[in-house]
Design a protein around this motif. Sequence first.
Motif, PDB file in Angstrom:
ATOM      1  N   GLU A  55       0.831  -1.208   0.000  1.00  0.00           N
ATOM      2  CA  GLU A  55       0.000   0.000   0.000  1.00  0.00           C
ATOM      3  C   GLU A  55       0.863   1.255   0.000  1.00  0.00           C
ATOM      4  OE1 GLU A  55      -2.450  -0.467   3.400  1.00  0.00           O
ATOM      5  OE2 GLU A  55      -3.966  -1.682   2.365  1.00  0.00           O
ATOM      6  N   SER A  56       1.974   1.219   0.728  1.00  0.00           N
ATOM      7  CA  SER A  56       2.880   2.362   0.721  1.00  0.00           C
ATOM      8  C   SER A  56       3.482   2.580  -0.664  1.00  0.00           C
ATOM      9  CB  SER A  56       3.988   2.148   1.754  1.00  0.00           C
ATOM     10  OG  SER A  56       4.932   3.200   1.711  1.00  0.00           O
ATOM     11  N   MET A  57       3.864   1.519  -1.349  1.00  0.00           N
ATOM     12  CA  MET A  57       4.408   1.645  -2.696  1.00  0.00           C
ATOM     13  C   MET A  57       3.357   2.161  -3.674  1.00  0.00           C
ATOM     14  SD  MET A  57       7.071  -1.502  -3.315  1.00  0.00           S
ATOM     15  CE  MET A  57       5.979  -2.803  -2.742  1.00  0.00           C
ATOM     16  N   MET A  58       2.111   1.764  -3.474  1.00  0.00           N
ATOM     17  CA  MET A  58       1.031   2.268  -4.330  1.00  0.00           C
ATOM     18  C   MET A  58       0.932   3.785  -4.243  1.00  0.00           C
ATOM     19  SD  MET A  58      -0.963  -0.038  -5.960  1.00  0.00           S
ATOM     20  CE  MET A  58      -1.463  -1.761  -5.863  1.00  0.00           C
ATOM     21  N   ARG A  59       1.018   4.299  -3.023  1.00  0.00           N
ATOM     22  CA  ARG A  59       0.843   5.734  -2.825  1.00  0.00           C
ATOM     23  C   ARG A  59       2.100   6.516  -3.184  1.00  0.00           C
ATOM     24  NH1 ARG A  59      -1.313   3.658   2.013  1.00  0.00           N
ATOM     25  NH2 ARG A  59       0.619   4.314   3.071  1.00  0.00           N
TER      26      ARG A  59
ATOM     27  N   LYS B 273      -4.136   6.851  -5.640  1.00  0.00           N
ATOM     28  CA  LYS B 273      -4.965   7.308  -4.522  1.00  0.00           C
ATOM     29  C   LYS B 273      -5.851   6.163  -4.031  1.00  0.00           C
ATOM     30  CE  LYS B 273      -3.446  11.503  -5.188  1.00  0.00           C
ATOM     31  NZ  LYS B 273      -2.489  12.116  -4.244  1.00  0.00           N
ATOM     32  N   LEU B 274      -5.950   6.057  -2.718  1.00  0.00           N
ATOM     33  CA  LEU B 274      -6.798   5.040  -2.123  1.00  0.00           C
ATOM     34  C   LEU B 274      -8.259   5.454  -2.234  1.00  0.00           C
ATOM     35  CD1 LEU B 274      -7.131   2.425  -0.464  1.00  0.00           C
ATOM     36  CD2 LEU B 274      -6.848   3.821   1.599  1.00  0.00           C
TER      37      LEU B 274
ATOM     38  N   TYR C  62      -7.251   1.182  -5.572  1.00  0.00           N
ATOM     39  CA  TYR C  62      -6.547   2.427  -5.867  1.00  0.00           C
ATOM     40  C   TYR C  62      -6.858   2.856  -7.294  1.00  0.00           C
ATOM     41  CZ  TYR C  62      -3.721   1.655  -1.673  1.00  0.00           C
ATOM     42  OH  TYR C  62      -3.312   1.465  -0.390  1.00  0.00           O
ATOM     43  N   ASP C  63      -6.813   4.179  -7.523  1.00  0.00           N
ATOM     44  CA  ASP C  63      -6.956   4.711  -8.873  1.00  0.00           C
ATOM     45  C   ASP C  63      -6.110   5.977  -8.994  1.00  0.00           C
ATOM     46  OD1 ASP C  63      -8.356   6.822  -7.713  1.00  0.00           O
ATOM     47  OD2 ASP C  63     -10.310   6.016  -8.213  1.00  0.00           O
ATOM     48  N   PRO C  64      -5.915   6.492 -10.216  1.00  0.00           N
ATOM     49  CA  PRO C  64      -5.046   7.671 -10.386  1.00  0.00           C
ATOM     50  C   PRO C  64      -5.610   8.954  -9.810  1.00  0.00           C
ATOM     51  CG  PRO C  64      -5.268   6.446 -12.432  1.00  0.00           C
ATOM     52  CD  PRO C  64      -6.293   5.914 -11.497  1.00  0.00           C
ATOM     53  N   GLY C  65      -6.875   9.017  -9.459  1.00  0.00           N
ATOM     54  CA  GLY C  65      -7.470  10.238  -8.945  1.00  0.00           C
ATOM     55  C   GLY C  65      -8.429  10.861  -9.943  1.00  0.00           C
TER      56      GLY C  65
ATOM     57  N   GLN D 231      -7.261   2.223 -15.049  1.00  0.00           N
ATOM     58  CA  GLN D 231      -8.492   2.700 -14.418  1.00  0.00           C
ATOM     59  C   GLN D 231      -8.477   2.464 -12.916  1.00  0.00           C
ATOM     60  OE1 GLN D 231     -12.002   1.382 -16.410  1.00  0.00           O
ATOM     61  NE2 GLN D 231     -13.398   2.137 -14.827  1.00  0.00           N
ATOM     62  N   SER D 232      -7.958   1.302 -12.489  1.00  0.00           N
ATOM     63  CA  SER D 232      -7.892   1.002 -11.062  1.00  0.00           C
ATOM     64  C   SER D 232      -6.923  -0.150 -10.842  1.00  0.00           C
ATOM     65  CB  SER D 232      -9.281   0.632 -10.499  1.00  0.00           C
ATOM     66  OG  SER D 232      -9.766  -0.555 -11.117  1.00  0.00           O
ATOM     67  N   VAL D 233      -6.462  -0.271  -9.595  1.00  0.00           N
ATOM     68  CA  VAL D 233      -5.583  -1.368  -9.184  1.00  0.00           C
ATOM     69  C   VAL D 233      -6.133  -1.921  -7.874  1.00  0.00           C
ATOM     70  CG1 VAL D 233      -3.258  -2.087  -8.551  1.00  0.00           C
ATOM     71  CG2 VAL D 233      -3.582  -0.317 -10.275  1.00  0.00           C
ATOM     72  N   GLU D 234      -6.360  -3.213  -7.853  1.00  0.00           N
ATOM     73  CA  GLU D 234      -6.895  -3.876  -6.664  1.00  0.00           C
ATOM     74  C   GLU D 234      -5.789  -4.685  -5.995  1.00  0.00           C
ATOM     75  OE1 GLU D 234     -10.984  -6.174  -5.910  1.00  0.00           O
ATOM     76  OE2 GLU D 234      -9.483  -7.422  -6.899  1.00  0.00           O
ATOM     77  N   LEU D 235      -5.676  -4.555  -4.686  1.00  0.00           N
ATOM     78  CA  LEU D 235      -4.663  -5.258  -3.900  1.00  0.00           C
ATOM     79  C   LEU D 235      -5.356  -6.187  -2.912  1.00  0.00           C
ATOM     80  CD1 LEU D 235      -1.848  -5.788  -2.669  1.00  0.00           C
ATOM     81  CD2 LEU D 235      -2.174  -3.716  -1.298  1.00  0.00           C
ATOM     82  N   ARG D 236      -4.940  -7.460  -2.943  1.00  0.00           N
ATOM     83  CA  ARG D 236      -5.418  -8.460  -1.989  1.00  0.00           C
ATOM     84  C   ARG D 236      -4.225  -9.204  -1.422  1.00  0.00           C
ATOM     85  NH1 ARG D 236     -10.864 -10.017  -2.139  1.00  0.00           N
ATOM     86  NH2 ARG D 236     -12.092  -8.955  -3.731  1.00  0.00           N
ATOM     87  N   VAL D 237      -4.182  -9.331  -0.105  1.00  0.00           N
ATOM     88  CA  VAL D 237      -3.134 -10.085   0.565  1.00  0.00           C
ATOM     89  C   VAL D 237      -3.808 -11.019   1.563  1.00  0.00           C
ATOM     90  CG1 VAL D 237      -1.048  -9.993   1.967  1.00  0.00           C
ATOM     91  CG2 VAL D 237      -1.497  -8.194   0.300  1.00  0.00           C
ATOM     92  N   GLU D 238      -3.606 -12.317   1.366  1.00  0.00           N
ATOM     93  CA  GLU D 238      -4.221 -13.333   2.219  1.00  0.00           C
ATOM     94  C   GLU D 238      -3.137 -14.075   2.984  1.00  0.00           C
ATOM     95  OE1 GLU D 238      -6.540 -15.869  -0.203  1.00  0.00           O
ATOM     96  OE2 GLU D 238      -7.869 -14.279  -0.960  1.00  0.00           O
ATOM     97  N   GLY D 239      -3.387 -14.283   4.267  1.00  0.00           N
ATOM     98  CA  GLY D 239      -2.436 -15.011   5.080  1.00  0.00           C
ATOM     99  C   GLY D 239      -2.523 -16.508   4.855  1.00  0.00           C
ATOM    100  N   LEU D 240      -1.371 -17.166   4.831  1.00  0.00           N
ATOM    101  CA  LEU D 240      -1.289 -18.605   4.668  1.00  0.00           C
ATOM    102  C   LEU D 240      -0.645 -19.205   5.907  1.00  0.00           C
ATOM    103  CD1 LEU D 240      -0.012 -18.716   0.967  1.00  0.00           C
ATOM    104  CD2 LEU D 240      -2.374 -18.844   1.770  1.00  0.00           C
TER     105      LEU D 240
END
Length: 278
Positions: A104-108, A114-115, A125-128, A150-159
Amino acid sequence: MAKDNEKRLTPAEVEMVLRRASELNARRRARDENEPDSISPEVLVQVAAAAGIRESYVRRAMWDLASEKTAEPHTVHWKLYGAARLRTVREMECPAQPTREHLESMMRVEQGLKLRRQTDACSLYDPGDLVGAVRRTLDFSGHRPLLKVQSVELRVEGLEDGRCAANLTADASNQRGEYLSLGLILGATLALLFVFAGFQSPVFFLGVLPALAVPAFGFKLAYDRARTGIRRSLSEMLDEAEKEPPRNREPEDWDDPSGRVHGLDPIPRFVPKQQRKE
């Protein structure tokens, strides 16, 4: 025994041989229509085990391949220019929460996104708005290809065992629509010129179809290049998150009750002379 040792291959050589053999086999199957074009996962695991590849790695590779296939309707845009949803999936040897915060930090910071929406499962996230559109238009460096999606979706799942699975999905449908529209407009304009010239000489009518096809094909190549840049950017983000996980900072790094700033030496001009001599 010496001959057997000379014939043994390193893991890198095994990878090269298997890749080359797969290419040759794919060419042969393309010529032979009666040859079956698929194998079961269990057979693939056995073949990989014979080559010295662990079953867990094969299962992970098959899971990555299945996860990268995104569900997308087969519209006219998809048939002409290809998919617009680009997904990159990877399992990492690090906890889920720090990895998500790092991404998320790298995205911003690095990508300038923008979140827009955040839940326990994913972040979007999207460009604004207007400012983001201006930044997309003026960005010719190519260092931030995610600014143009248009947008970027981030998903992180614990294993299990403290690992996690990171999933980045970029929606480039806006770029695909822009390239397709530009190709059609330019092609129609050129074809119209050939039509007008054809009224003077019928030979020019032969250039109507090429005038329609060449711009569309050229913008398709541009879109394929843009998709390659997006995929590379997503992979680089996962590489950085996997290679250098974020470190937990101590509370005193952020705030000091005494109001002092740490890590700064006093300016010599304002240091008393006695201290300077010491």
